[in-house]
Write a protein that holds these residues in place. Structure first.
Motif, PDB file in Angstrom:
ATOM      1  N   ALA A  66      -5.971   2.315  10.128  1.00 44.55           N
ATOM      2  CA  ALA A  66      -7.354   2.121  10.592  1.00 44.55           C
ATOM      3  C   ALA A  66      -8.334   2.798   9.647  1.00 44.55           C
ATOM      4  O   ALA A  66      -9.375   2.228   9.293  1.00 44.55           O
ATOM      5  CB  ALA A  66      -7.508   2.657  12.013  1.00 44.55           C
ATOM      6  N   GLY A  67      -8.011   4.014   9.209  1.00 43.85           N
ATOM      7  CA  GLY A  67      -8.879   4.718   8.270  1.00 43.85           C
ATOM      8  C   GLY A  67      -8.955   4.024   6.926  1.00 43.85           C
ATOM      9  O   GLY A  67     -10.027   3.892   6.338  1.00 43.85           O
ATOM     10  N   ALA A  68      -7.820   3.542   6.427  1.00 45.12           N
ATOM     11  CA  ALA A  68      -7.794   2.852   5.132  1.00 45.12           C
ATOM     12  C   ALA A  68      -8.565   1.538   5.196  1.00 45.12           C
ATOM     13  O   ALA A  68      -9.271   1.175   4.248  1.00 45.12           O
ATOM     14  CB  ALA A  68      -6.357   2.610   4.691  1.00 45.12           C
ATOM     15  N   ARG A  69      -8.464   0.825   6.314  1.00 46.48           N
ATOM     16  CA  ARG A  69      -9.233  -0.425   6.465  1.00 46.48           C
ATOM     17  C   ARG A  69     -10.727  -0.155   6.407  1.00 46.48           C
ATOM     18  O   ARG A  69     -11.486  -0.870   5.751  1.00 46.48           O
ATOM     19  CB  ARG A  69      -8.881  -1.111   7.786  1.00 46.48           C
ATOM     20  N   ALA A  70     -11.175   0.897   7.089  1.00 46.93           N
ATOM     21  CA  ALA A  70     -12.597   1.242   7.077  1.00 46.93           C
ATOM     22  C   ALA A  70     -13.049   1.644   5.682  1.00 46.93           C
ATOM     23  O   ALA A  70     -14.104   1.217   5.213  1.00 46.93           O
ATOM     24  CB  ALA A  70     -12.882   2.362   8.074  1.00 46.93           C
ATOM     25  N   ALA A  71     -12.250   2.450   4.977  1.00 49.48           N
ATOM     26  CA  ALA A  71     -12.605   2.870   3.615  1.00 49.48           C
ATOM     27  C   ALA A  71     -12.649   1.668   2.673  1.00 49.48           C
ATOM     28  O   ALA A  71     -13.543   1.567   1.828  1.00 49.48           O
ATOM     29  CB  ALA A  71     -11.597   3.898   3.105  1.00 49.48           C
ATOM     30  N   ALA A  72     -11.711   0.737   2.825  1.00 52.56           N
ATOM     31  CA  ALA A  72     -11.673  -0.450   1.963  1.00 52.56           C
ATOM     32  C   ALA A  72     -12.847  -1.378   2.241  1.00 52.56           C
ATOM     33  O   ALA A  72     -13.425  -1.951   1.327  1.00 52.56           O
ATOM     34  CB  ALA A  72     -10.358  -1.190   2.156  1.00 52.56           C
ATOM     35  N   ALA A  73     -13.212  -1.516   3.498  1.00 51.26           N
ATOM     36  CA  ALA A  73     -14.312  -2.422   3.864  1.00 51.26           C
ATOM     37  C   ALA A  73     -15.666  -1.884   3.407  1.00 51.26           C
ATOM     38  O   ALA A  73     -16.552  -2.655   3.039  1.00 51.26           O
ATOM     39  CB  ALA A  73     -14.320  -2.641   5.370  1.00 51.26           C
ATOM     40  N   LEU A  74     -15.818  -0.561   3.406  1.00 55.96           N
ATOM     41  CA  LEU A  74     -17.113   0.023   3.051  1.00 55.96           C
ATOM     42  C   LEU A  74     -17.241   0.362   1.567  1.00 55.96           C
ATOM     43  O   LEU A  74     -18.316   0.738   1.104  1.00 55.96           O
ATOM     44  CB  LEU A  74     -17.371   1.282   3.892  1.00 55.96           C
ATOM     45  N   THR A  75     -16.176   0.251   0.810  1.00 57.74           N
ATOM     46  CA  THR A  75     -16.129   0.456  -0.637  1.00 57.74           C
ATOM     47  C   THR A  75     -16.952   1.654  -1.093  1.00 57.74           C
ATOM     48  O   THR A  75     -16.533   2.770  -1.005  1.00 57.74           O
ATOM     49  CB  THR A  75     -16.566  -0.826  -1.378  1.00 57.74           C
ATOM     50  N   ASN A  76     -18.188   1.389  -1.611  1.00 60.16           N
ATOM     51  CA  ASN A  76     -19.010   2.461  -2.175  1.00 60.16           C
ATOM     52  C   ASN A  76     -20.187   2.829  -1.280  1.00 60.16           C
ATOM     53  O   ASN A  76     -21.143   3.463  -1.724  1.00 60.16           O
ATOM     54  CB  ASN A  76     -19.514   2.065  -3.561  1.00 60.16           C
TER      55      ASN A  76
END
Length: 198
Positions: free
Chosen positions: A61-71
């Motif tokens: 869940a954390g990795a999905r959020a980090a990937a979706a929000l990029t920069n």
């Protein structure tokens, strides 16, 4: 005069029955104790496996959020919120640290990130999870928690492809008291960052 005939079992029969009962109790103990031990170990390992699955899902869940929000400046903060929101209260209480890092081709977390934050990772001790609602502690500036590997510097177009890893380090304590110490475990998920947010 002759003695009257004896009715019932011979004299030694009572003694044999007592010995047989004692042997049966001893045999039961030899079987029962290992069965109890196997049951306790099974329960302990099942509880550990359940907590590991819970933390694995939270890392995803954390990795999905980090990937979706990029920069996006809020990328790490939102990744941590997603992660915390998907953990059970018990698992959350056992989290030691969360690391969000730039994953190399192998996907492994850089060794230095196991100790401290660097230009490749932000290491968040469990105490940081209480600061998620404090705006002054996020945004890459000054003493912000996410200042080391700032989310705004994650540009997949400049450093293609950029993959972010989320690693949760946690401790599982044995519940039934048969074992003296808990065990340190971790869960890691790596995802490629989505196209750059402008």
């Amino acid at each position: 005069m002759a003695p009257p005939p004896t009715i019932g079992a011979p004299r030694g029969a009572c003694t044999a029955t007592r010995h047989e009962r004692g042997a049966a109790i001893l045999e039961l103990a030899f079987v029962f104790v290992p069965l109890i031990l196997i049951a306790v170990i099974t329960v302990e390992l099942g509880l550990m496996w359940k907590q590991q699955l819970d933390v694995d899902q939270s890392a995803r869940a954390g990795a999905r959020a980090a990937a979706a929000l990029t920069n996006d400046p809020e990328a790490d903060r939102e990744a941590l919120r997603s992660l915390v929101g998907s953990l059970s209260p018990e698992a959350l209480a056992n989290v030691d640290a969360v690391v969000i890092y730039q994953a190399p081709a192998s996907g492994d977390m850089p060794g230095i990130c196991a100790i401290s934050s660097t230009s490749m990772c932000n290491r968040y001790p469990a105490s940081v999870l209480a600061d998620l609602d404090d705006d002054s502690r996020w945004g890459c500036g000054g003493a912000a928690h996410d200042r080391f590997w700032c989310p705004t510097a994650r540009d997949p177009q400049l450093h293609a492809p950029v993959e972010a890893g989320v690693r949760i380090e946690f401790r599982h304590d044995w519940r039934l008291g048969m074992f003296p110490d808990g065990v340190d475990l971790s869960a890691t998920t790596v995802m490629r960052l989505d196209p750059l947010i402008r």
